[in-house]
Design a protein around this motif. Structure first.
Motif, PDB file in Angstrom:
ATOM      1  N   THR A  21      -2.656  10.376  -5.342  1.00  0.00           N
ATOM      2  CA  THR A  21      -2.142   9.584  -4.228  1.00  0.00           C
ATOM      3  C   THR A  21      -3.177   8.557  -3.800  1.00  0.00           C
ATOM      4  OG1 THR A  21      -1.080  11.638  -3.532  1.00  0.00           O
ATOM      5  CG2 THR A  21      -1.029   9.804  -1.978  1.00  0.00           C
ATOM      6  N   ALA A  22      -4.428   9.024  -3.643  1.00  0.00           N
ATOM      7  CA  ALA A  22      -5.497   8.123  -3.228  1.00  0.00           C
ATOM      8  C   ALA A  22      -5.694   7.017  -4.252  1.00  0.00           C
ATOM      9  CB  ALA A  22      -6.802   8.903  -3.050  1.00  0.00           C
ATOM     10  N   LEU A  63       0.839  -1.205   0.000  1.00  0.00           N
ATOM     11  CA  LEU A  63       0.000   0.000   0.000  1.00  0.00           C
ATOM     12  C   LEU A  63       0.871   1.251   0.000  1.00  0.00           C
ATOM     13  CD1 LEU A  63      -2.830  -1.042   2.490  1.00  0.00           C
ATOM     14  CD2 LEU A  63      -2.996  -0.754   0.013  1.00  0.00           C
ATOM     15  N   PHE A  66      -3.126   4.409  -3.844  1.00  0.00           N
ATOM     16  CA  PHE A  66      -3.472   3.554  -2.706  1.00  0.00           C
ATOM     17  C   PHE A  66      -4.531   2.532  -3.127  1.00  0.00           C
ATOM     18  CE2 PHE A  66      -6.379   2.624   0.776  1.00  0.00           C
ATOM     19  CZ  PHE A  66      -5.523   2.205   1.777  1.00  0.00           C
ATOM     20  N   THR A  70       0.857   4.015  -2.922  1.00  0.00           N
ATOM     21  CA  THR A  70       0.527   5.384  -2.533  1.00  0.00           C
ATOM     22  C   THR A  70       1.653   6.339  -2.925  1.00  0.00           C
ATOM     23  OG1 THR A  70      -0.598   4.391  -0.655  1.00  0.00           O
ATOM     24  CG2 THR A  70      -0.326   6.766  -0.614  1.00  0.00           C
ATOM     25  N   SER A  71       2.902   5.906  -2.709  1.00  0.00           N
ATOM     26  CA  SER A  71       4.036   6.785  -3.034  1.00  0.00           C
ATOM     27  C   SER A  71       4.101   7.052  -4.524  1.00  0.00           C
ATOM     28  CB  SER A  71       5.363   6.147  -2.611  1.00  0.00           C
ATOM     29  OG  SER A  71       5.257   5.645  -1.317  1.00  0.00           O
TER      30      SER A  71
END
Lengths: 354, 512, 316
Positions: free
Chosen positions: C218-219, C98, C222, C102-103
């Motif tokens: 970013t979301a 995750l 994720f 995300t990164s």
């Protein structure tokens, strides 16, 4: 210097501009330098890279390999250059390649028509695909990435439908000399694909510069409203470039299918649209449209292929190769970003200024 | 007791590369007044507003607001101080509800989640403050532009604004909608808000504003009480004229025009090159008639936003008309597009050179041959030799200052870009050329060159439609002037009547 | 049609298409109208659903993310390799996966927003990068055999008719509910609509445009990683070629669900309907033993239809 202004160099040289400044100001400088760096690297670390040998009157070697494998990239980049120059982009070329290969394989295995059947059919497919993209972009004013995404999604489905969802192998009984020659033949001691892409490049370059099409494309890409106000048929220009891109894609599809003797609709042309966009961007044509350089795109495509071949020589699996490819893409885009350039200049200013 | 002065701007200066947009402007607004900010193109109105609202930073000068010296760095900061702006173009989100548009970014929350009940209450309150009643749950774009504008005002003052700037709010409103807006403005004035009203419509300014500040060339010409300033004086001040100037110039031009009038009569029997009847476009120009003959220069005069450019765009087919008919050389045309206009021998140098005119990225040569090339078929390309010869010919003839024929047009000065644009059309030897503000943003020398060029084109028998904010230019150049006010043709002047003060009188005359 | 707000037309069309499609299929094929099929619609497409929801957020904000398929593929092989080959605890591996997803999303968002690079190009880079890294981790499929996976595999919620929902559809449904709440009840969610509707206006309204845009990528990073994990739960394996070209399906699902590709208009609930249409079309080709390429073509035709419909509705 762009291809469009044949006199710019000699006319401007009257001014104080040195040869060096002109070299660095030109749009094909960076791809040429990039290619030179990769080749130099190979010259030092992989001496065999430049070895050429003659067998049966035909040349073999890594360089020839680059030219041969790079042909699909160059051909797609020709069409993509013109599309991008109008301020568009065509994501569907990979799927159109798959359709072209599927049509060829089907005609070879199911009929006795050979190339006589293939050529009109793939040309018709190119026309249909190009018109669909062009009409959506020019008349319905749908953004190019979205408009061409539709065919990118459904095109592969169409290709699979044509082949009945299996890989059609062009075997012994359906062998066709001309079809086989497209991807595997030799001419003038070089793979025929080289003749093919050089011819396409030369004909396209001559055509866009001998006619006013090149001027109209750049004009529409640089300023659509002003072009329309000057009487340019902007919609017609846009449709023409999408049809041309599809035309390049079907040729690339034939090469690919001939190369592997089969229509593999799952894998044919996958990600090639990205390679083509990459070649165009590296070749100095801005994604926002306007001035374009077919020579730059040709060198960009060759740079990409040389990079890939080098990586393979070093034992990097072909599946992992996208990693460095992606880093180069992002780096090139960053270098073209005004924001990033500004930051660099400020950094340089701080470092260099007293 | 707070002071009645809300905003005080003193000696404001702001320069951009190549232009000093504000060169010492002063501007004061009191609480509970509606104050008009007026000026022609390049007067510095929009720069002043942008500095005030924190879009641009200033070079020098002082801004005192509500007793404090301020220097906002972004519109958000200006808003927090109590300065809100509503632009002509409604800066809201079309597909969100009215309530959401009013509260976006500051919705009341409970436990971190938006409390929709209170959102609606607060939006309802903001609407009620303006005395409006509308369904706040409906999508914004289901309302008319006028209502959207009111909603934008509701949002703007929801944050305890003390100063409300209305930048050309009435440009796209009809009369009834303007009335509604004025009711709201009056209401807010009585609530003690200071309102800055930017508009090109004199009629409206005189109806609603308490005071007027006139800007010209980045400087304040003066501040006046509306009731004490005759319209003709306001126009003179906006155009930078003194009544004395006008009289002396009239004498000089009258003689010349007398001669023109005689030539004009002789040409009366020529059929018109272009003729339009009851041509109009909804929301931009009321129905008008216009005809122009060979060798005639017709001026379109009026303030900014009066419909000058709109007429030019209609005549060239860039916009389509809502009514009326158009004929060229007696041939009627129904679907009028730029391509057809060009084929029929009409050329157009637009007001906004960068957007509709030159193609900055392309070279001088390419820009010059563009229209001619577009009028030929794609394969019938002009040979490079011919292109270079044409380009060089016009570079010499129009004295275009460029390092070479291959220099990108974008790198040239404004005046030279304008000449390149002219060259593009002269190559076509048009019958009629429409020049919209050909002298805007170019230096004095180049202006004179363009004026004399127009004169020589006319003597070659070309018809010219000449649009300019500079009345002296119009008077010097044109034999006939069509005067516009508030998107309407209000009259025509010919011969001896082509005088600056006559034009200004016509613009100033109010509706009957 | 005047009484229906314009923005509802695509959503209502989607709902109608779904009802017609499902009814027609139920009438034509015996056993289609069963809870088993319904459970299948959710189970087989759980990872597509999760990523389509993330894609909805990106598209609502006026952007696009082409990297999702590759990130899913990377996550699946990364998770499988770490658990099976390295013997790591699945929960720790999930956290790492995750974090990586995300990164990557945050990095792409920053490149798009800060350097004003075109979203499609940056995320194409992400597509290449993640797919290449997937093969770098391991070039072939890896089975997962771990007690945690076994016990998660045993989870089954009966939904009536003898059908059950496993862990994958449950994750998908939870994501759906959470994102539904976020889009309707948080400022972030509303800002997405505002930015997609008119970025210029959103800036002038003082909304945190840059922060919101970076956050949405970013979301989505994720959610793509979560979709990859869900895939391993559903298949008990990881494979670097997993989810190839899934981004196209995700975009198709979002658009068929009534979200405007130019941003600002659309619903997460619509995406759910879009997914159900997508799943039903594939289910029909299965029941009718038709070629699945017909389903791809049908989706393409629907995509074309919806894009043209949107254009006509929003034409000024």
């Amino acid at each position: 210097m762009s291809d469009a202004s044949p006199n710019s160099t000699d006319r401007q040289s009257g001014n104080s501009k040195s040869a060096l400044t002109r070299f660095f100001g030109s749009r094909i400088t960076w791809p040429v330098l990039g290619l030179a760096v990769v080749l130099l690297f190979n010259a030092i670390f992989i001496p065999s890279f430049f070895t050429l040998e003659v067998r049966d009157g035909q040349l073999y070697g890594s360089l020839i390999d680059v030219l041969n494998r790079g042909s699909i990239g160059v051909i797609l980049a020709m069409g993509m250059t013109l599309v991008i120059a109008t301020g568009g982009v065509d994501l569907s070329v990979g799927s159109v390649m798959a359709i072209s290969g599927a049509i060829a394989a089907l005609i070879l295995t199911e009929t006795q028509l050979g190339m006589l059947g293939i050529v009109p059919c793939v040309l018709f497919a190119a026309l249909a695909a190009g018109l669909m993209n062009g009409v959506l972009v020019a008349y319905l004013k749908i953004q190019p990435i979205i408009a061409t995404l539709i065919l990118m999604v459904s095109g592969r489905g169409i290709a699979k439908f044509i082949t009945g969802e299996k890989i059609i192998t062009v075997g012994d009984d359906s062998y066709n000399f001309y079809f086989d020659f497209i991807g595997k033949g030799h001419l003038f001691g070089l793979p025929f694909t080289v003749t093919l892409f050089v011819t396409l490049f030369a004909v396209t370059s001559l055509f866009v510069r001998m006619t006013s099409l090149g001027l109209f494309i750049e004009s529409v890409g640089a300023n659509e409203t002003a072009s329309r106000a000057s009487g340019i048929h902007d919609k017609g220009v846009k449709i023409a470039v999408y049809v041309f891109a599809a035309f390049c894609a079907v040729i690339a599809g034939l090469i690919d299918a001939s190369n592997i003797n089969a229509a593999d609709t799952m894998n044919a042309g996958v990600f090639t649209e990205l390679d083509a966009i990459f070649a165009v961007v590296v070749g100095g044509t801005a994604l926002t449209g306007g001035r374009f350089s077919l020579t730059g795109s040709l060198i960009g495509a060759m740079l990409l292929q040389t990079l890939m071949t080098t990586l393979y020589t070093y034992g990097v699996p072909s599946d992992v190769a996208p990693v460095p490819k992606s880093l180069v893409i992002v780096a090139v885009c960053l270098l073209q970003s005004p924001v990033f350039r500004g930051q660099l200049q400020r950094l340089a200013g701080k470092g260099g200024g007293r | 007791m707070t002071s009645p002065v809300l905003l005080e701007i003193r000696d404001l200066r702001k320069g951009f590369p190549g232009v000093q947009a504000l060169a010492g402007a002063n501007f004061n607004v009191q609480r509970g007044e509606i104050h008009a900010l007026m000026g022609e193109n390049g007067a510095g109105k929009s720069t002043l507003i942008k500095v005030l609202t924190g879009v641009h930073s200033r070079d020098a000068g002082e801004v005192r607001f509500d007793g404090q010296s301020i220097e906002p760095r972004a519109p958000v900061q200006a808003e927090a101080l109590g300065i809100s702006t509503v632009f002509q173009e409604v800066n809201l989100i079309p597909h969100l509800s009215v309530a959401e548009n009013i509260t976006l970014g500051r919705q009341p929350r409970r436990f971190g989640f938006i409390d929709w009940r209170r959102v609606r209450e607060s939006a309802q309150a903001a609407i009620a403050r303006l005395g409006l009643s509308l369904d706040i749950n409906r999508e914004l774009c289901s309302y008319s532009v006028a209502t959207q504008q009111m909603i934008a005002i509701a949002r703007a003052i929801n944050l305890d604004a003390k100063l409300l700037i209305l930048d050309e709010p009435t440009s796209s409103l009809d009369e009834k909608e303007v009335d509604e807006l004025f009711v709201v403005m009056n209401r807010l004035r009585s609530q003690g808000l200071g309102i800055v009203f930017v508009s090109h419509f004199l009629e409206q300014v005189y109806r609603i504003c308490d005071r007027i500040t006139v800007l010209r060339g980045g400087q304040t010409v003066g501040e006046y009480v509306t009731a004490d300033l005759p319209r003709i004086d306001l126009i003179a001040k906006m155009l930078g004229k003194e009544p004395a100037d006008i009289e002396s110039m009239e004498a000089a031009t009258a003689a010349a025009h007398h001669q023109d009038a005689i030539t004009l009569e002789k040409g009366e029997h020529n059929p018109p090159v272009l003729q339009v009847n009851q041509y109009s476009r909804q929301g931009s120009i009321q129905p008008f008639d216009l005809s122009i003959r060979k060798g005639e220069v017709v001026g379109l005069a009026g303030l900014l936003g009066s419909g000058r450019t709109e007429i030019a765009r209609l005549l060239f087919g860039l916009d389509s008309p809502s009514s009326g008919s158009l004929s060229v050389d007696g041939v009627h045309h129904s679907r009028w597009t730029p391509r057809r206009a060009i084929e029929a021998g009409i050329a157009f140098c637009p007001e906004d050179r960068k957007v509709d005119g030159v193609i900055a990225e392309l070279s001088v040569r390419e820009n010059i041959v563009l229209a001619m090339q577009a009028n030929r078929s794609v394969v019938r390309t002009l040979p490079m030799k011919k292109q270079l010869a044409l380009a060089q010919h016009y570079i010499d003839a129009l004295q275009i200052k460029t390092p070479s024929t291959e220099t990108a047009v974008g790198t040239l000065s404004g005046g030279n870009q304008q000449k390149v644009l002219l060259a593009r059309w002269l190559v076509m030897s048009p019958k009629l050329i429409i020049l919209d503000e050909p002298t805007r943003g170019i230096d004095v020398g180049a202006k004179a060159e363009i004026e004399s060029l127009v004169a020589s084109l006319r003597s070659e028998g070309m018809a010219v439609i000449f649009i300019s904010s500079e009345l002296d230019e119009v008077v010097r150049t044109c034999q006939r002037v069509t005067v516009l006010r508030d998107q309407q043709v209000v009259g025509e002047l010919t011969g001896d009547d082509v005088q600056e003060n006559r034009i200004m009188e016509m613009i100033a005359s109010s509706h009957e | 049609m005047n009484f229906i707000p314009k923005k509802w037309i695509p959503l209502l069309t989607t709902a109608t298409v779904f009802v017609l499609l499902f009814s027609a299929a139920s009438w034509q094929y015996e056993g289609f109208a069963s809870m088993y099929v319904v459970a299948d619609l959710f189970s087989e497409n759980a990872f597509l659903g999760i990523t389509a929801i993330g894609m909805t957020l990106v598209i609502l904000s006026g952007g696009i993310d082409l990297s999702v398929g590759s990130v899913i593929g990377f996550t699946s092989i990364f998770v499988a390799t770490m658990i099976t080959d390295r013997g790591m605890n699945p929960i720790a591996v999930w956290m790492m996966a995750l974090l990586l997803g995300t990164s990557l999303g945050a990095l792409m968002g920053a490149l798009i927003q800060v350097y004003k690079l075109p979203a499609f190009l940056v995320t194409l880079g992400g597509l290449f990068f993640a797919r290449g890294m997937a093969f770098f981790v391991k070039p072939e499929a890896v089975q997962i055999d771990h007690p945690i996976y076994d016990s998660l595999g045993d989870i089954a919620i009966p939904i009536g008719g003898g059908a059950e929902l496993g862990v994958a559809p449950l994750i998908f449904l939870s994501v759906f509910v959470i994102v539904l709440v976020i889009t309707h009840f948080t400022r972030f969610g509303r800002n997405l609509y505002a930015i997609g509707g008119n970025e210029e206006s959103a800036l002038l309204m003082g909304l945190p445009v840059a922060r919101t845009k970076i956050f949405v990528y970013t979301a989505n990073g994720f959610l793509s990683a979560l979709a990859g994990i869900t895939m391993t739960l559903y298949m008990d394996s990881g494979n670097p070629i997993n989810a190839t070209a899934l981004e196209l399906d995700a975009i198709a699902v979002v658009v068929i669900g009534g979200t405007l590709l130019t941003g600002g208009v659309g619903y997460v609930a619509g995406t759910m309907l879009g997914l159900l249409i997508y799943a039903t079309i594939y289910q029909i080709t299965f029941f009718a033993s038709l070629r699945s390429s017909l389903a791809t073509i049908a989706i393409g035709v629907l995509l074309l239809g919806f894009i043209v419909l949107q254009k006509l509705i929003h034409r000024k």
